[in-house]
Motif scaffolding. Sequence first.
Motif, PDB file in Angstrom:
ATOM      1  N   ALA A   6       0.834  -1.088   0.058  1.00 52.53           N
ATOM      2  CA  ALA A   6       0.087   0.124  -0.030  1.00 52.53           C
ATOM      3  C   ALA A   6       0.600   1.273   0.008  1.00 52.53           C
ATOM      4  O   ALA A   6       0.729   2.257  -0.860  1.00 52.53           O
ATOM      5  CB  ALA A   6      -1.044   0.034   1.105  1.00 52.53           C
ATOM      6  N   ARG A  28       1.158   4.187  -3.075  1.00 52.88           N
ATOM      7  CA  ARG A  28       0.850   5.700  -3.081  1.00 52.88           C
ATOM      8  C   ARG A  28       2.121   6.641  -3.556  1.00 52.88           C
ATOM      9  O   ARG A  28       1.824   7.416  -4.232  1.00 52.88           O
ATOM     10  CB  ARG A  28       0.668   5.880  -1.545  1.00 52.88           C
ATOM     11  N   PRO A  39      -5.407  -3.298  -2.040  1.00 56.68           N
ATOM     12  CA  PRO A  39      -5.230  -1.958  -1.778  1.00 56.68           C
ATOM     13  C   PRO A  39      -5.286  -1.342  -2.749  1.00 56.68           C
ATOM     14  O   PRO A  39      -5.298  -1.611  -4.037  1.00 56.68           O
ATOM     15  CB  PRO A  39      -3.528  -2.116  -1.243  1.00 56.68           C
ATOM     16  N   PHE A  40      -5.804  -0.066  -2.600  1.00 56.40           N
ATOM     17  CA  PHE A  40      -5.831   1.002  -3.631  1.00 56.40           C
ATOM     18  C   PHE A  40      -5.441   2.463  -3.465  1.00 56.40           C
ATOM     19  O   PHE A  40      -5.383   2.913  -2.327  1.00 56.40           O
ATOM     20  CB  PHE A  40      -7.362   0.999  -4.038  1.00 56.40           C
ATOM     21  N   VAL A  41      -5.102   3.296  -4.356  1.00 58.22           N
ATOM     22  CA  VAL A  41      -4.773   4.667  -4.145  1.00 58.22           C
ATOM     23  C   VAL A  41      -5.529   5.309  -5.194  1.00 58.22           C
ATOM     24  O   VAL A  41      -5.629   5.105  -6.484  1.00 58.22           O
ATOM     25  CB  VAL A  41      -3.314   4.827  -4.341  1.00 58.22           C
ATOM     26  N   THR A  80      -5.623   9.640  -6.800  1.00 53.96           N
ATOM     27  CA  THR A  80      -5.233  10.740  -6.728  1.00 53.96           C
ATOM     28  C   THR A  80      -5.745  11.786  -7.578  1.00 53.96           C
ATOM     29  O   THR A  80      -5.650  11.244  -8.685  1.00 53.96           O
ATOM     30  CB  THR A  80      -3.458  10.712  -6.518  1.00 53.96           C
ATOM     31  N   SER A 116     -11.719  12.409  -5.011  1.00 56.11           N
ATOM     32  CA  SER A 116     -11.275  11.132  -4.809  1.00 56.11           C
ATOM     33  C   SER A 116     -12.153  10.166  -4.195  1.00 56.11           C
ATOM     34  O   SER A 116     -12.500   9.150  -4.575  1.00 56.11           O
ATOM     35  CB  SER A 116     -10.025  11.228  -3.962  1.00 56.11           C
ATOM     36  N   GLY A 125     -12.671   3.237   2.040  1.00 56.20           N
ATOM     37  CA  GLY A 125     -11.453   3.811   2.294  1.00 56.20           C
ATOM     38  C   GLY A 125     -11.889   5.325   2.479  1.00 56.20           C
ATOM     39  O   GLY A 125     -13.049   5.730   2.474  1.00 56.20           O
ATOM     40  N   MET A 143      -6.818  13.043  -2.625  1.00 57.02           N
ATOM     41  CA  MET A 143      -6.115  11.534  -2.499  1.00 57.02           C
ATOM     42  C   MET A 143      -6.894  10.665  -1.477  1.00 57.02           C
ATOM     43  O   MET A 143      -7.414  11.386  -0.391  1.00 57.02           O
ATOM     44  CB  MET A 143      -4.548  11.653  -2.159  1.00 57.02           C
ATOM     45  N   GLN A 166      -7.310   6.675  -0.045  1.00 56.95           N
ATOM     46  CA  GLN A 166      -6.590   5.322   0.051  1.00 56.95           C
ATOM     47  C   GLN A 166      -7.358   4.418   0.816  1.00 56.95           C
ATOM     48  O   GLN A 166      -7.906   4.588   1.663  1.00 56.95           O
ATOM     49  CB  GLN A 166      -5.230   5.245   0.086  1.00 56.95           C
TER      50      GLN A 166
END
Length: 887
Positions: A791, A795, A823-825, A827, A839, A854, A860, A862
């Motif tokens: 994770a 990022r 897991p994710f991000v 932006t 986001s 999240g 941003m 996550q």
Amino acid sequence: MQTHEIRRRFLDHFVRAGHTEVPSASLILADPNLLFVNAGMVQFVPYFLGQQTPPYATATSVQKCVRTLDIENVGITTRHNTFFQMAGNFSFGDYFKREAITLAWTLLTDSVEDGGYGFDPERLWVTVYLDDDEAERMWLELGVPADRIQRRGMADNYWSMGIPGPCGPCSEIYYDRGPEYGVEGGPEADEDRYIEIWNLVFMQNERGAGIGKDNFEILGPLPKQNIDTGMGVERVAFLLQGVDNVYETDLMRPIIDKAEELTGRSYGVEHTDDVRFRVIADHARTAAMLIADGVNPGNDGRGYVLRRLLRRIVRSARLLGAEKPVMAELIKVVTDLMAPSYPELATDFSRIETVSVGEEMAFLKTLNTGETLFDNAATAVKSKGGKQITGSDAFALHDTYGFPIDLTLEMAAEAGLSVDEDGFRSLMAEQRKRAKDDAQARKHAHADLTVYKELVDRGATEFTGFDELTSEANVLALIADGVRVPVATAGQDVEVILDRSPMYAESGGQIADRGTITASGVKLQVNDVQKIAKKVWVHKATVESGQLTEGDVVLAQADPAWRRGATQGHSGTHMVHAALRQILGPNAVQAGSLNKPGYLRFDFNWQGALSEQQKADIEAVSNDAVGADFPVNTFVTDLPNAKKMGAMALFGENYGDEVRVVEIGGPFSMELCGGTHVEHSSQIGPITLLGEASVGSGVRRVEAFVGLDSYKYLAKERALLAGVASSLKVPSDEVPGRVEQLVERLKVAEKELERTKIAAVLSSAGTFAEQAERVGAVRLVAAAAPEGVSAGDLRTLATDIRGRLGSEAAVVVLLGNVEGKAPFVVTVNKAAQDLGVKSGDLVAAFGPSIAGRGGGKPEMAQGAGSDPSGIPAGLTAVRARVAELAG
């Protein structure tokens, strides 16, 4: 009249009437139906059931009781208390209705100068069961007018324990507080105005199975008619002290006064605050009493109840404005108030304070965690344009993290949000129903021990095992499958009751001896020995050969090797206990133990893990005592003298008038103990601590091998060390240093590998940026990240990609796959935000596909999902949502 005086007058009244004064039992009894003792008659149940013959015909006691089923109602009204004192008088086949009624009436109405309570008889009302003409006639004869006697049905005036067993009609005495408290008409009209103060149960029948107060069959009369009465000490106190409720009495109001001092708020100004003050006063008392009887905070059973009580205190104080810890001050006030009747609170104050303060500090950390989780939930709601925290989120905060709904409501209001209270309460109702159903499923009739009654009445088994391992004995009874039988034959499992036995019956943490019972042509292998009614030894055995008959003369023998190991384990436990107190101090007291041949387990009250040095010191002190070859002395004395000598007692244990003291090395170790021990400490052999761990809030556990088992363990460890030394090609004493070097080299290699991996991940940023697709006015990178990217690295990669996309509107969404998680991000740069892309909106779009959630800021976000298989569908959802927002 002060509460302590009310107690004393009750006991004195019945002692003068020929009753035996019996001390309150512990709040914890070995009854499968009860979490805590909740009625005055509980300790007398075997006598009422006819399983044991009572040592007295009549008795009186003031029993400490705890009931927590309606804990949510505490404080909301002034009628609910979790801890209360139940004063009672009991007759086991001696007197019945007339005497019970007369004794109650005279105590209530006799003048204070004559030893009574001085209640005005004109303000007392009475209820009787529907068809109990006899009880009504007796009340009339005492002068109670007919218009102050009311008849009521089974739900109100017929008593049972809620399970098959003794039952009977009851007669209740009420006090009329006057028209300012409610309407006319007696208890049937208003039980706030007419307060029940005494319940007289005429235990004369046996009931069958059924649920509820009136849904069961009356099977018939009991062999003997018994009396069980209960007078609520707290209720009588608030009436005699001229206050409105129990919270205003001499044993409760000072706790509220202290809470006012700690919080800066005042009692009696706002109802909401008053509820919280009453919760603090009630729960502080209950918590102190539970801890004094050996309960420690935990995650189930009694421990969970205590934890919940303590946390409700902390929560209430916090909501009242307390900014600092409160438990130490509250426990001190409770101790000062209650110790005159319960001196163990003062004796054990340090431990009670340590346990309660430790739980408070742990919960304050939980509250901080809960606040962070709430912030995340609130951010997620707002990012979607919502205005309400869901009931499931509020329930998760409450149930999983112990975060109170009151604080959730308060923080939601501060954040401009509401809470789905209906949804929360629906989930709470479901949970309570599950708990209630589970409790009902576990509730059953008391075990039928009537087959042992004649044997219990005959007297105690003579235990000869302190002096010999082999004893001649007579077979008093044989029991198979719960039925007494005249003969037991080869292959049969049977319970054997002897008049005397050298075999130790399991108790005090020491498991039972193994052994044999033999006679001419007969041999039984004894696999267990248990006590019935704490006095009759039941040998659970298998007939290996021959035929055993009731009345036979036999030879009972404890296995010598087993006994030798058991004495080593038990004496070793005393060594470790003494060493713990020497190293850690007097608060490290026993909370439970188990010892068997070659092994011991010892639980003790302590906050926090022991250091390696402390464990080494405890082991060293224990073995120094073994090496000192201390003599082991045992003697019998009375309980007050034993305590005066400094003998340690197990908290929550009920001891008789006479106790056995085991002294090892004079002041080094002195405990009340009925177990078997070595004759000199050197016979214990080496003691090797295996480890130390937590077994609940404020309770630690050490385990150890003793004697030959200790030697075998050390030999195995030595062989293991020799093998490692051989592999490393160094002497044994250099193994720790060599291993430390290898670990350090491994850490360096892992860091280098991590740097290489990060560099490889970042090197792919340019490739991702080049593959950005145009969606309306936005350049979008929506992709699955290389498998295994953490994770944190995700990022870093997303930020790098966004930077490479320049100043035009850009969005980067990366979804990873790491060990079954996703897991994710997300932006979003400033230009894309100006177009309306946030986001949180994108997380809401793809989150369901990967079962994820999240939080974060508009630029941003996550989090993680639990279903990586949904990544392709999630990326498709992202593209569609971006097109919708910026197309």
